[in-house]
Design an enzyme around this catalytic site. Structure first.
Site, PDB file in Angstrom:
ATOM      1  N   SER A 114       0.827  -1.227   0.000  1.00  0.00           N
ATOM      2  CA  SER A 114       0.000   0.000   0.000  1.00  0.00           C
ATOM      3  C   SER A 114       0.846   1.256   0.000  1.00  0.00           C
ATOM      4  O   SER A 114       0.410   2.295  -0.459  1.00  0.00           O
ATOM      5  CB  SER A 114      -0.929   0.029   1.216  1.00  0.00           C
ATOM      6  OG  SER A 114      -0.197   0.180   2.420  1.00  0.00           O
ATOM      7  N   GLY A 169       5.170   2.823  -0.177  1.00  0.00           N
ATOM      8  CA  GLY A 169       6.619   2.628  -0.135  1.00  0.00           C
ATOM      9  C   GLY A 169       7.197   3.687   0.781  1.00  0.00           C
ATOM     10  O   GLY A 169       6.608   4.750   0.965  1.00  0.00           O
ATOM     11  N   ARG A 170       8.337   3.383   1.403  1.00  0.00           N
ATOM     12  CA  ARG A 170       8.964   4.373   2.280  1.00  0.00           C
ATOM     13  C   ARG A 170      10.459   4.161   2.314  1.00  0.00           C
ATOM     14  O   ARG A 170      10.943   3.056   2.152  1.00  0.00           O
ATOM     15  CB  ARG A 170       8.382   4.408   3.675  1.00  0.00           C
ATOM     16  CG  ARG A 170       8.349   3.139   4.514  1.00  0.00           C
ATOM     17  CD  ARG A 170       7.483   2.109   4.033  1.00  0.00           C
ATOM     18  NE  ARG A 170       6.560   1.586   5.028  1.00  0.00           N
ATOM     19  CZ  ARG A 170       5.604   0.714   4.727  1.00  0.00           C
ATOM     20  NH1 ARG A 170       5.409   0.309   3.489  1.00  0.00           N
ATOM     21  NH2 ARG A 170       4.811   0.254   5.659  1.00  0.00           N
ATOM     22  N   HIS A 193      12.404 -10.213   0.770  1.00  0.00           N
ATOM     23  CA  HIS A 193      10.951 -10.377   0.895  1.00  0.00           C
ATOM     24  C   HIS A 193      10.538  -9.534   2.099  1.00  0.00           C
ATOM     25  O   HIS A 193      11.065  -9.739   3.206  1.00  0.00           O
ATOM     26  CB  HIS A 193      10.561 -11.837   1.092  1.00  0.00           C
ATOM     27  CG  HIS A 193       9.096 -12.020   1.273  1.00  0.00           C
ATOM     28  ND1 HIS A 193       8.540 -13.118   1.862  1.00  0.00           N
ATOM     29  CD2 HIS A 193       8.050 -11.214   0.971  1.00  0.00           C
ATOM     30  CE1 HIS A 193       7.212 -12.991   1.902  1.00  0.00           C
ATOM     31  NE2 HIS A 193       6.896 -11.828   1.359  1.00  0.00           N
ATOM     32  N   ASP A 194       9.610  -8.630   1.917  1.00  0.00           N
ATOM     33  CA  ASP A 194       9.298  -7.690   3.007  1.00  0.00           C
ATOM     34  C   ASP A 194       8.882  -8.423   4.281  1.00  0.00           C
ATOM     35  O   ASP A 194       9.210  -8.012   5.394  1.00  0.00           O
ATOM     36  CB  ASP A 194       8.261  -6.644   2.593  1.00  0.00           C
ATOM     37  CG  ASP A 194       7.001  -7.226   1.981  1.00  0.00           C
ATOM     38  OD1 ASP A 194       6.184  -6.431   1.485  1.00  0.00           O
ATOM     39  OD2 ASP A 194       6.820  -8.451   2.005  1.00  0.00           O
ATOM     40  N   THR A 236      -0.814  -4.883   4.597  1.00  0.00           N
ATOM     41  CA  THR A 236      -1.804  -5.215   3.563  1.00  0.00           C
ATOM     42  C   THR A 236      -2.214  -6.674   3.739  1.00  0.00           C
ATOM     43  O   THR A 236      -3.362  -7.041   3.654  1.00  0.00           O
ATOM     44  CB  THR A 236      -1.183  -4.984   2.180  1.00  0.00           C
ATOM     45  OG1 THR A 236      -0.782  -3.605   2.116  1.00  0.00           O
ATOM     46  CG2 THR A 236      -2.150  -5.286   1.061  1.00  0.00           C
ATOM     47  N   ASN A 248      -0.518 -17.009   5.031  1.00  0.00           N
ATOM     48  CA  ASN A 248      -1.057 -15.735   4.539  1.00  0.00           C
ATOM     49  C   ASN A 248      -2.533 -15.628   4.912  1.00  0.00           C
ATOM     50  O   ASN A 248      -3.311 -16.542   4.629  1.00  0.00           O
ATOM     51  CB  ASN A 248      -0.971 -15.677   3.015  1.00  0.00           C
ATOM     52  CG  ASN A 248       0.344 -15.139   2.560  1.00  0.00           C
ATOM     53  OD1 ASN A 248       1.389 -15.642   2.967  1.00  0.00           O
ATOM     54  ND2 ASN A 248       0.320 -14.098   1.727  1.00  0.00           N
ATOM     55  N   GLN A 304      -8.230  -1.400   3.419  1.00  0.00           N
ATOM     56  CA  GLN A 304      -7.678  -0.461   2.430  1.00  0.00           C
ATOM     57  C   GLN A 304      -8.673  -0.263   1.287  1.00  0.00           C
ATOM     58  O   GLN A 304      -8.926   0.854   0.834  1.00  0.00           O
ATOM     59  CB  GLN A 304      -6.338  -0.977   1.885  1.00  0.00           C
ATOM     60  CG  GLN A 304      -5.217  -0.917   2.893  1.00  0.00           C
ATOM     61  CD  GLN A 304      -3.989  -1.716   2.471  1.00  0.00           C
ATOM     62  OE1 GLN A 304      -3.883  -2.198   1.353  1.00  0.00           O
ATOM     63  NE2 GLN A 304      -3.062  -1.879   3.387  1.00  0.00           N
ATOM     64  N   GLY A 356       1.682  -1.847  10.200  1.00  0.00           N
ATOM     65  CA  GLY A 356       0.694  -0.790  10.434  1.00  0.00           C
ATOM     66  C   GLY A 356      -0.491  -1.256  11.263  1.00  0.00           C
ATOM     67  O   GLY A 356      -1.071  -0.519  12.057  1.00  0.00           O
TER      68      GLY A 356
HETATM   69  N1  LIG Z   1      -3.328   4.650  13.079  1.00  0.00           N
HETATM   70  C1  LIG Z   1      -3.879   3.625  12.443  1.00  0.00           C
HETATM   71  N2  LIG Z   1      -5.127   3.219  12.773  1.00  0.00           N
HETATM   72  C2  LIG Z   1      -5.702   2.153  12.131  1.00  0.00           C
HETATM   73  N3  LIG Z   1      -5.089   1.442  11.168  1.00  0.00           N
HETATM   74  C3  LIG Z   1      -3.828   1.800  10.833  1.00  0.00           C
HETATM   75  C4  LIG Z   1      -3.158   2.898  11.441  1.00  0.00           C
HETATM   76  N4  LIG Z   1      -1.920   3.001  10.877  1.00  0.00           N
HETATM   77  C5  LIG Z   1      -1.837   2.009   9.957  1.00  0.00           C
HETATM   78  N5  LIG Z   1      -2.980   1.300   9.932  1.00  0.00           N
HETATM   79  C6  LIG Z   1      -3.266   0.097   9.131  1.00  0.00           C
HETATM   80  O1  LIG Z   1      -2.017  -0.394   8.636  1.00  0.00           O
HETATM   81  C7  LIG Z   1      -2.091  -0.645   7.244  1.00  0.00           C
HETATM   82  C8  LIG Z   1      -0.765  -0.372   6.572  1.00  0.00           C
HETATM   83  O2  LIG Z   1       0.179  -1.190   7.204  1.00  0.00           O
HETATM   84  P1  LIG Z   1       1.639  -1.282   6.566  1.00  0.00           P
HETATM   85  O3  LIG Z   1       2.394  -2.262   7.380  1.00  0.00           O
HETATM   86  O4  LIG Z   1       2.202   0.062   6.359  1.00  0.00           O
HETATM   87  O5  LIG Z   1       1.256  -1.887   5.145  1.00  0.00           O
HETATM   88  P2  LIG Z   1       2.136  -2.213   3.841  1.00  0.00           P
HETATM   89  O6  LIG Z   1       3.534  -2.438   4.307  1.00  0.00           O
HETATM   90  O7  LIG Z   1       1.481  -3.435   3.309  1.00  0.00           O
HETATM   91  O8  LIG Z   1       1.983  -1.063   2.919  1.00  0.00           O
HETATM   92  C9  LIG Z   1      -3.148   0.291   6.727  1.00  0.00           C
HETATM   93  O9  LIG Z   1      -3.777  -0.305   5.610  1.00  0.00           O
HETATM   94  C10 LIG Z   1      -4.124   0.418   7.914  1.00  0.00           C
HETATM   95  O10 LIG Z   1      -5.139  -0.555   7.804  1.00  0.00           O
HETATM   96  C1  LIG Z   2       2.226 -12.472  -1.693  1.00  0.00           C
HETATM   97  C2  LIG Z   2       3.042 -12.306  -0.457  1.00  0.00           C
HETATM   98  O1  LIG Z   2       2.607 -13.143   0.529  1.00  0.00           O
HETATM   99  C3  LIG Z   2       3.037 -10.889  -0.062  1.00  0.00           C
HETATM  100  O2  LIG Z   2       4.136 -10.341  -0.744  1.00  0.00           O
HETATM  101  C4  LIG Z   2       3.212 -10.597   1.406  1.00  0.00           C
HETATM  102  O3  LIG Z   2       4.309 -11.325   1.941  1.00  0.00           O
HETATM  103  C5  LIG Z   2       3.433  -9.146   1.585  1.00  0.00           C
HETATM  104  O4  LIG Z   2       3.657  -8.405   0.660  1.00  0.00           O
HETATM  105  C6  LIG Z   2       3.358  -8.602   2.936  1.00  0.00           C
HETATM  106  O5  LIG Z   2       3.753  -7.269   2.906  1.00  0.00           O
HETATM  107  P1  LIG Z   2       2.762  -6.072   3.213  1.00  0.00           P
HETATM  108  O6  LIG Z   2       3.589  -5.211   4.118  1.00  0.00           O
HETATM  109  O7  LIG Z   2       2.488  -5.439   1.892  1.00  0.00           O
HETATM  110  O8  LIG Z   2       1.542  -6.619   3.866  1.00  0.00           O
HETATM  111 MG   LIG Z   3       4.718  -3.939   4.679  1.00  0.00          MG
END
Ligand SMILES: Nc1ncnc2c1ncn2[C@@H]1O[C@H](COP(=O)(O)OP(=O)(O)O)[C@@H](O)[C@H]1O
Ligand SMILES: C[C@H](O)[C@H](O)[C@@H](O)C(=O)COP(=O)(O)O
Ligand SMILES: [Mg+2]
Length: 490
Positions: free
Chosen positions: A13, A15-16, A235-236, A258, A295, A303, A402
């Site tokens: 969702s 990048g950072r 792999h994240d 996500t 998973n 999201q 998150g």
């Molecule tokens: N303060 C918050 N309150 C509720 N949900 C949050 C908050 N901060 C992050 N999130 C949840 O965390 C998710 C993003 O998590 P993150 O680990 O950054 O995801 P990714 O690495 O997959 O992009 C968001 O989709 C949201 O559902």
């Molecule tokens: C398809 C994989 O299971 C997927 O890459 C998952 O490992 C993943 O991306 C988790 O990272 P998020 O931080 O995006 O939830």
């Molecule tokens: Mg992540």
């Protein structure tokens, strides 16, 4: 100025670029750049805009240079399974297709019709997700494969563009469901099945391998710091596990972003019959470990809801609205494949509840609570399964990512799973990425010391079970799952 490390964490969702420095025996983390990530329809498929991701990485590095950091080390982690086809000219053939694209909806069924699942699981120990690389390559355009010199996993491709050096890092290679557990190489029969030759993958390397410096040509185009790239646990989720504080003896992790990745870290793979039947995976971790996990659909569902409500509510506001609603008003198998990439998540959830003659959530709070409470139930069900497969009781659950910010979800999970939950750090993936770099550059001795550094540097919140609540809900949910067996994502 202390040595600066940069984690490039490309979540599904967002990048950072996170800057890490060691100050007074603590890890200081600064968010230097963040950008939205996601796939878009291009040439008939859902694809990642890899050039935009690269441009954002360079922009983030320019900010780091402007902040006074002239000389950094950098690591890249992204989602699993997806890859870039690189032609004979060394350039990508087209943007990588996202694992959520519908092209693989029948691939796993077709491929395993004459290559049985138990044969593949015995060889790889990897869970059956219908979008694993194995099935993506099975569906890949034959003309494109013909033109392909190298198949690069996404984080390896980014490292290749930055440095000119191509490798295949093993934590992500394992998610292909083509890496032979025993041999430590891509399995010949599985490669043959998808008409790919071993030399179409760059050499396999362990996390912590130095890849090289950013190429001069990029310094001509962007105002970048001197940057040495280290191949981390690319792999994240592998990085997220390394960034988990590891509270408790038999600690479990839930990388809650996500996706929700629920599991524990093992020193030997567990690919026996119980694990096979439970569809648990043995993704390779760093330093010879295995990530025994499953998973679960995760906050992807929230999201989608947020986007479908035109971003009227923040994630925090959606969680607050959910907190005003009674939990468990409907049961949902969150891993039903229909939630992988529906046209409209809200409608899909409402139709699901209508079809199963349950209360249909209508308001944003009701929809959010339906998601959170069923994620918590699914986690609790899987923790019971994990204890059964492992033969011992997991003592604590470390929720990172998150999702660790969602107090409601942390508390429901602790109560339903009857387990102490330690929540945080939310940027565990980036932190795990940084720790591998620091170990590689001898600033940290090993992962044990790394996890102590994390515990000393980042506060975690503890949630304990509210035992008097929801006594029979989990049992009723498990009965619901059994009576509503449907195609799940795995
Ligand atoms: N303060 C918050 N309150 C509720 N949900 C949050 C908050 N901060 C992050 N999130 C949840 O965390 C998710 C993003 O998590 P993150 O680990 O950054 O995801 P990714 O690495 O997959 O992009 C968001 O989709 C949201 O559902
Ligand atoms: C398809 C994989 O299971 C997927 O890459 C998952 O490992 C993943 O991306 C988790 O990272 P998020 O931080 O995006 O939830
Ligand atoms: Mg992540």
């Amino acid at each position: 100025m202390s040595k600066a490390y940069v984690a490039v964490d490309i979540g599904a969702s967002s990048g950072r670029l996170m800057l890490g420095t060691l100050e007074n025996k603590k890890l200081k983390l600064q968010e230097m750049h963040r950008f939205k990530n996601g796939f878009t329809k291009e040439n008939g498929h859902d694809r990642w805009s890899i050039d935009s991701i690269l441009d954002e990485i360079f922009k983030g590095l320019e900010k780091i240079k402007a902040a006074g950091y002239d000389d950094v080390t950098l690591g890249i982690d992204t989602c699993a399974v997806d890859y870039v086809l690189v032609g004979m000219d060394g350039e990508k053939i087209q943007n990588p297709i996202s694992y959520r694209d519908s092209r693989t909806k029948n691939a796993m069924q077709e491929l395993t019709s004459d290559l049985p699942k138990d044969y593949i699981y015995k060889k790889t120990g990897i869970q059956f997700l219908n979008f694993n690389t194995l099935y993506q390559l099975y569906e890949e355009s034959k003309p494109d494969l013909e033109k392909t010199d190298k198949i690069m996993m996404i984080p390896d491709y980014i490292g290749y563009v930055l440095t000119g050096n191509a490798v295949t890092e093993v934590t992500n290679a394992s998610t292909t469901q083509m890496l032979n557990l025993r041999e430590g190489l891509f399995d010949k029969n599985l490669l043959k099945k998808v008409n790919v030759s071993q030399d179409q993958f760059p050499r396999l390397v362990e996390s912590g391998t130095i890849l090289g410096n950013i190429r001069h040509k990029w310094h001509k185009k962007y105002d970048l710091p001197e940057t040495e790239v280290v191949t981390v646990a690319t792999h994240d989720t592998a990085s997220a596990v390394l960034g988990t504080p590891g509270e408790g003896e038999h600690w479990a992790f839930l990388s809650s972003g996500t996706w929700s990745l629920l599991g524990t870290e093992l020193n030997v793979p567990e690919n026996g019959q119980l694990a096979f039947k439970g569809n648990y995976t043995n993704e390779w971790g760093a330093y010879g470990t295995y990530r025994f996990l499953k998973n679960i659909m995760g906050l992807w569902m929230i999201q989608c809801v947020k986007k479908e409500l035109d971003d009227k509510y923040s994630f925090a506001e959606l969680a607050d609205l959910a907190g005003q609603v009674k939990p468990f008003q409907q049961f949902i198998n969150v891993n039903d494949d229909r939630f992988t990439n529906p046209d409209n998540m809200i409608k899909e959830i409402q139709t699901y509840c209508r079809e199963s003659q349950q209360k249909v959530p209508e308001t944003p709070g009701e929809i959010a609570m339906a998601i959170y409470s069923n994620l918590a139930l699914y986690y609790a069900n899987e923790i019971e399964d994990l204890n059964n497969i492992l033969g011992y009781k997991l003592s604590t659950l470390n929720i990172v990512g998150g999702g660790s910010n969602v107090k409601l979800l942390n508390q429901l999970t602790s109560t339903l799973s009857n387990i102490d939950v330690y929540a945080g750090p939310s940027e565990a993936t980036a932190i795990g990425n940084l720790i591998v770099q620091m170990i590689t550059k001898n600033d940290v001795n090993n992962i044990g010391e790394g996890r102590k550094l994390i515990r000393d540097s980042f506060g975690v919140k503890k949630f304990v079970p509210e035992t008097h609540k929801y006594a029979d809900v989990l049992h009723r949910y498990q009965e619901f799952l059994e009576n509503n067996e449907r195609t799940t994502v795995q």
